[in-house]
Motif scaffolding. Structure first.
Motif, PDB file in Angstrom:
ATOM      1  N   ALA A 135      -4.326  14.415   7.268  1.00  0.00           N
ATOM      2  CA  ALA A 135      -3.314  13.624   6.581  1.00  0.00           C
ATOM      3  C   ALA A 135      -3.160  12.280   7.277  1.00  0.00           C
ATOM      4  O   ALA A 135      -3.576  12.100   8.424  1.00  0.00           O
ATOM      5  N   LEU A 136      -2.557  11.343   6.554  1.00  0.00           N
ATOM      6  CA  LEU A 136      -2.360   9.997   7.091  1.00  0.00           C
ATOM      7  C   LEU A 136      -1.013   9.469   6.642  1.00  0.00           C
ATOM      8  O   LEU A 136      -0.561   9.750   5.522  1.00  0.00           O
ATOM      9  N   GLU A 137      -0.360   8.723   7.560  1.00  0.00           N
ATOM     10  CA  GLU A 137       0.785   7.917   7.150  1.00  0.00           C
ATOM     11  C   GLU A 137       0.579   6.523   7.717  1.00  0.00           C
ATOM     12  O   GLU A 137       0.053   6.357   8.816  1.00  0.00           O
ATOM     13  N   VAL A 138       0.966   5.505   6.932  1.00  0.00           N
ATOM     14  CA  VAL A 138       0.682   4.134   7.344  1.00  0.00           C
ATOM     15  C   VAL A 138       1.621   3.160   6.632  1.00  0.00           C
ATOM     16  O   VAL A 138       2.099   3.439   5.523  1.00  0.00           O
ATOM     17  N   HIS A 139       1.895   2.038   7.290  1.00  0.00           N
ATOM     18  CA  HIS A 139       2.638   0.943   6.672  1.00  0.00           C
ATOM     19  C   HIS A 139       1.646  -0.175   6.353  1.00  0.00           C
ATOM     20  O   HIS A 139       0.846  -0.565   7.212  1.00  0.00           O
ATOM     21  N   LEU A 140       1.702  -0.695   5.134  1.00  0.00           N
ATOM     22  CA  LEU A 140       0.864  -1.819   4.731  1.00  0.00           C
ATOM     23  C   LEU A 140       1.752  -3.020   4.422  1.00  0.00           C
ATOM     24  O   LEU A 140       2.677  -2.914   3.598  1.00  0.00           O
ATOM     25  N   VAL A 141       1.489  -4.136   5.092  1.00  0.00           N
ATOM     26  CA  VAL A 141       2.211  -5.375   4.791  1.00  0.00           C
ATOM     27  C   VAL A 141       1.424  -6.097   3.695  1.00  0.00           C
ATOM     28  O   VAL A 141       0.265  -6.474   3.893  1.00  0.00           O
ATOM     29  N   LEU A 142       2.063  -6.278   2.541  1.00  0.00           N
ATOM     30  CA  LEU A 142       1.396  -6.863   1.386  1.00  0.00           C
ATOM     31  C   LEU A 142       1.729  -8.353   1.265  1.00  0.00           C
ATOM     32  O   LEU A 142       2.798  -8.809   1.690  1.00  0.00           O
ATOM     33  N   ALA A 143       0.824  -9.093   0.684  1.00  0.00           N
ATOM     34  CA  ALA A 143       1.049 -10.518   0.435  1.00  0.00           C
ATOM     35  C   ALA A 143       2.186 -10.679  -0.565  1.00  0.00           C
ATOM     36  O   ALA A 143       2.396  -9.823  -1.434  1.00  0.00           O
ATOM     37  N   GLU A 144       2.949 -11.772  -0.407  1.00  0.00           N
ATOM     38  CA  GLU A 144       4.055 -12.024  -1.331  1.00  0.00           C
ATOM     39  C   GLU A 144       3.521 -12.107  -2.764  1.00  0.00           C
ATOM     40  O   GLU A 144       2.520 -12.769  -3.035  1.00  0.00           O
ATOM     41  N   GLY A 145       4.192 -11.399  -3.657  1.00  0.00           N
ATOM     42  CA  GLY A 145       3.805 -11.417  -5.063  1.00  0.00           C
ATOM     43  C   GLY A 145       2.754 -10.384  -5.426  1.00  0.00           C
ATOM     44  O   GLY A 145       2.420 -10.230  -6.601  1.00  0.00           O
ATOM     45  N   ALA A 146       2.211  -9.666  -4.426  1.00  0.00           N
ATOM     46  CA  ALA A 146       1.195  -8.637  -4.718  1.00  0.00           C
ATOM     47  C   ALA A 146       1.837  -7.474  -5.461  1.00  0.00           C
ATOM     48  O   ALA A 146       2.966  -7.073  -5.148  1.00  0.00           O
ATOM     49  N   ASP A 147       1.133  -6.947  -6.440  1.00  0.00           N
ATOM     50  CA  ASP A 147       1.630  -5.792  -7.206  1.00  0.00           C
ATOM     51  C   ASP A 147       1.302  -4.527  -6.402  1.00  0.00           C
ATOM     52  O   ASP A 147       0.138  -4.120  -6.300  1.00  0.00           O
ATOM     53  N   PHE A 148       2.348  -3.940  -5.834  1.00  0.00           N
ATOM     54  CA  PHE A 148       2.103  -2.849  -4.879  1.00  0.00           C
ATOM     55  C   PHE A 148       1.577  -1.574  -5.537  1.00  0.00           C
ATOM     56  O   PHE A 148       0.792  -0.838  -4.942  1.00  0.00           O
ATOM     57  N   ALA A 149       1.966  -1.259  -6.775  1.00  0.00           N
ATOM     58  CA  ALA A 149       1.597   0.018  -7.396  1.00  0.00           C
ATOM     59  C   ALA A 149       0.080   0.192  -7.528  1.00  0.00           C
ATOM     60  O   ALA A 149      -0.482   1.188  -7.046  1.00  0.00           O
ATOM     61  N   PRO A 150      -0.639  -0.751  -8.153  1.00  0.00           N
ATOM     62  CA  PRO A 150      -2.098  -0.574  -8.243  1.00  0.00           C
ATOM     63  C   PRO A 150      -2.781  -0.683  -6.884  1.00  0.00           C
ATOM     64  O   PRO A 150      -3.807  -0.034  -6.662  1.00  0.00           O
ATOM     65  N   LEU A 151      -2.198  -1.464  -5.962  1.00  0.00           N
ATOM     66  CA  LEU A 151      -2.809  -1.606  -4.642  1.00  0.00           C
ATOM     67  C   LEU A 151      -2.727  -0.294  -3.859  1.00  0.00           C
ATOM     68  O   LEU A 151      -3.692   0.130  -3.221  1.00  0.00           O
ATOM     69  N   ILE A 152      -1.569   0.365  -3.947  1.00  0.00           N
ATOM     70  CA  ILE A 152      -1.402   1.659  -3.273  1.00  0.00           C
ATOM     71  C   ILE A 152      -2.326   2.706  -3.898  1.00  0.00           C
ATOM     72  O   ILE A 152      -2.947   3.517  -3.201  1.00  0.00           O
ATOM     73  N   GLY A 183      10.832  -8.587   3.693  1.00  0.00           N
ATOM     74  CA  GLY A 183      11.704  -7.421   3.666  1.00  0.00           C
ATOM     75  C   GLY A 183      11.005  -6.185   4.186  1.00  0.00           C
ATOM     76  O   GLY A 183       9.803  -6.153   4.360  1.00  0.00           O
ATOM     77  N   GLY A 184      11.764  -5.149   4.477  1.00  0.00           N
ATOM     78  CA  GLY A 184      11.202  -3.912   5.010  1.00  0.00           C
ATOM     79  C   GLY A 184      10.930  -4.021   6.494  1.00  0.00           C
ATOM     80  O   GLY A 184      11.474  -4.877   7.187  1.00  0.00           O
ATOM     81  N   CYS A 185      10.076  -3.202   6.973  1.00  0.00           N
ATOM     82  CA  CYS A 185       9.789  -3.119   8.410  1.00  0.00           C
ATOM     83  C   CYS A 185       8.963  -4.310   8.893  1.00  0.00           C
ATOM     84  O   CYS A 185       9.385  -5.059   9.754  1.00  0.00           O
ATOM     85  N   ALA A 186       7.754  -4.470   8.336  1.00  0.00           N
ATOM     86  CA  ALA A 186       6.814  -5.527   8.726  1.00  0.00           C
ATOM     87  C   ALA A 186       6.584  -5.592  10.229  1.00  0.00           C
ATOM     88  O   ALA A 186       6.201  -6.613  10.771  1.00  0.00           O
ATOM     89  N   ASP A 187       6.875  -4.497  10.928  1.00  0.00           N
ATOM     90  CA  ASP A 187       6.561  -4.321  12.356  1.00  0.00           C
ATOM     91  C   ASP A 187       7.066  -5.465  13.246  1.00  0.00           C
ATOM     92  O   ASP A 187       6.293  -6.097  13.967  1.00  0.00           O
ATOM     93  N   GLU A 194      -2.111  -7.762   4.085  1.00  0.00           N
ATOM     94  CA  GLU A 194      -2.121  -8.733   5.177  1.00  0.00           C
ATOM     95  C   GLU A 194      -2.156  -8.069   6.553  1.00  0.00           C
ATOM     96  O   GLU A 194      -2.669  -8.638   7.510  1.00  0.00           O
ATOM     97  N   GLU A 195      -1.583  -6.870   6.651  1.00  0.00           N
ATOM     98  CA  GLU A 195      -1.509  -6.213   7.966  1.00  0.00           C
ATOM     99  C   GLU A 195      -1.375  -4.711   7.795  1.00  0.00           C
ATOM    100  O   GLU A 195      -0.827  -4.231   6.788  1.00  0.00           O
ATOM    101  N   VAL A 196      -1.881  -3.987   8.775  1.00  0.00           N
ATOM    102  CA  VAL A 196      -1.781  -2.526   8.798  1.00  0.00           C
ATOM    103  C   VAL A 196      -1.136  -2.120  10.124  1.00  0.00           C
ATOM    104  O   VAL A 196      -1.576  -2.554  11.188  1.00  0.00           O
TER     105      VAL A 196
END
Length: 304
Positions: A250-267, A292-296, A234-236
């Motif tokens: 190298a890269l570091e980034v926060h990804l805001v995922l949709a509720e219920g999204a399975d984060f492991a395969p998405l990452i 939950g988490g940062c979500a900026d 949903e957001e970067v």
């Protein structure tokens, strides 16, 4: 990943080190000959060329040491490895070149009012020898220059020295034919200006790495757009691109995922895309949700 990277140039490392050591030796001998010859001939331009050659020899010594340090494997003290040793050495080399150029400039300006007698033949022969050695050193370091920012800087300096030697030879010929002694300090000023121009042109990539700047070949907006386009994202935010060392981004980034999204395969999908499309094999991705988490929240994640 780090182990593979640091072992990449190992088969050619010893051969490369021998080439660098030989290049250092002939440049030091050339420096001694030019400085002594310039002093005896009264030519500050020849001394300028000699001192520049010495700075190149010092640059190669630093490059030689940095190459060996950079091959060390990561450890507890340096978890990213020692690859930046070459970048630090390059910075030292460029700062030294700036100081040398300013000193030569001051010496030449002091001689403009009363240019001394110059032995043209000594200048021509020693500058001719310098030209041969500069081209030989450039040939020795050409292959290595494609692998290392540090060695590439030394290679380009040798080509610049070859150009300076041609200028000094022409100056010696002018003195022999017309006894125009002012040409010597004028050439010295030109050599100094050329060194400074060369340093300014080459210093940018070194500072960019040390300042954690984004690699020139990567567009942050494009990377963010591709990540944001993945299904379930949903957001970067908090996206940082930087170079661990030359050629290793190298890269570091926060990804805001949709509720219920399975984060492991998405990452996993995101990392595969970053590696395939942008060459980013080293990516740290933190998944978040609105709940939950940062979500900026109001840019809090962006505050250091």
């Amino acid at each position: 990943m780090a182990h593979d990277h640091h072992g990449h140039h190992h088969p050619h490392a010893d051969h490369g080190d021998r080439q660098v050591a030989f290049a250092v030796a002939i440049n030091v001998l050339l420096t001694v000959a030019q400085v002594i010859g310039g002093y005896l001939a009264g030519s500050v331009a020849l001394i300028a060329d000699g001192v520049h050659n010495f700075s190149d020899a010092a640059a190669l010594v630093l490059a030689f040491g940095a190459r060996r340090i950079a091959r060390r494997a990561p450890d507890a003290a340096m978890s990213f490895g020692y690859g930046r040793a070459e970048v630090v050495a390059a910075l030292v080399n460029y700062v030294a070149l700036i100081l040398v150029a300013l000193w030569l400039l001051a010496e030449a300006l002091g001689r403009m009012a009363n240019p001394p007698e110059v032995e043209g033949w000594v200048v021509v022969w020693l500058a001719g020898l310098a030209l041969v050695i500069d081209l030989g050193t450039a040939a020795l370091t050409f292959r290595l220059s494609r692998e290392s920012l540090n060695i590439r800087a030394a290679f380009l300096h040798n080509l610049a020295d070859a150009g300076a030697s041609v200028a000094v030879i022409l100056g010696g010929v002018v003195i022999l034919l017309w006894d125009w002694r002012l040409v010597d300090p004028i050439l010295t000023i030109g050599i100094s200006a050329f060194i400074l121009w060369h340093v300014v042109a080459d210093l940018g990539p070194v500072l960019r790495i040390l300042m954690l700047g984004a690699p020139r070949h990567l567009d942050e907006a494009e990377v963010a757009a591709r990540l944001g386009g993945l299904a379930g994202v949903e957001e970067v935010h908090h996206l940082h691109l930087f170079e661990i060392e030359e050629g290793r981004a190298a890269l570091e980034v926060h990804l805001v995922l949709a509720e219920g999204a399975d984060f492991a395969p998405l990452i996993a999908q995101a990392k595969a895309m970053l590696a395939a499309e942008f060459g980013l094999a080293h990516a740290v991705i933190e998944p978040e949700t609105r709940a939950g988490g940062c979500a900026d929240p109001e840019g809090a994640c962006l505050r250091r």
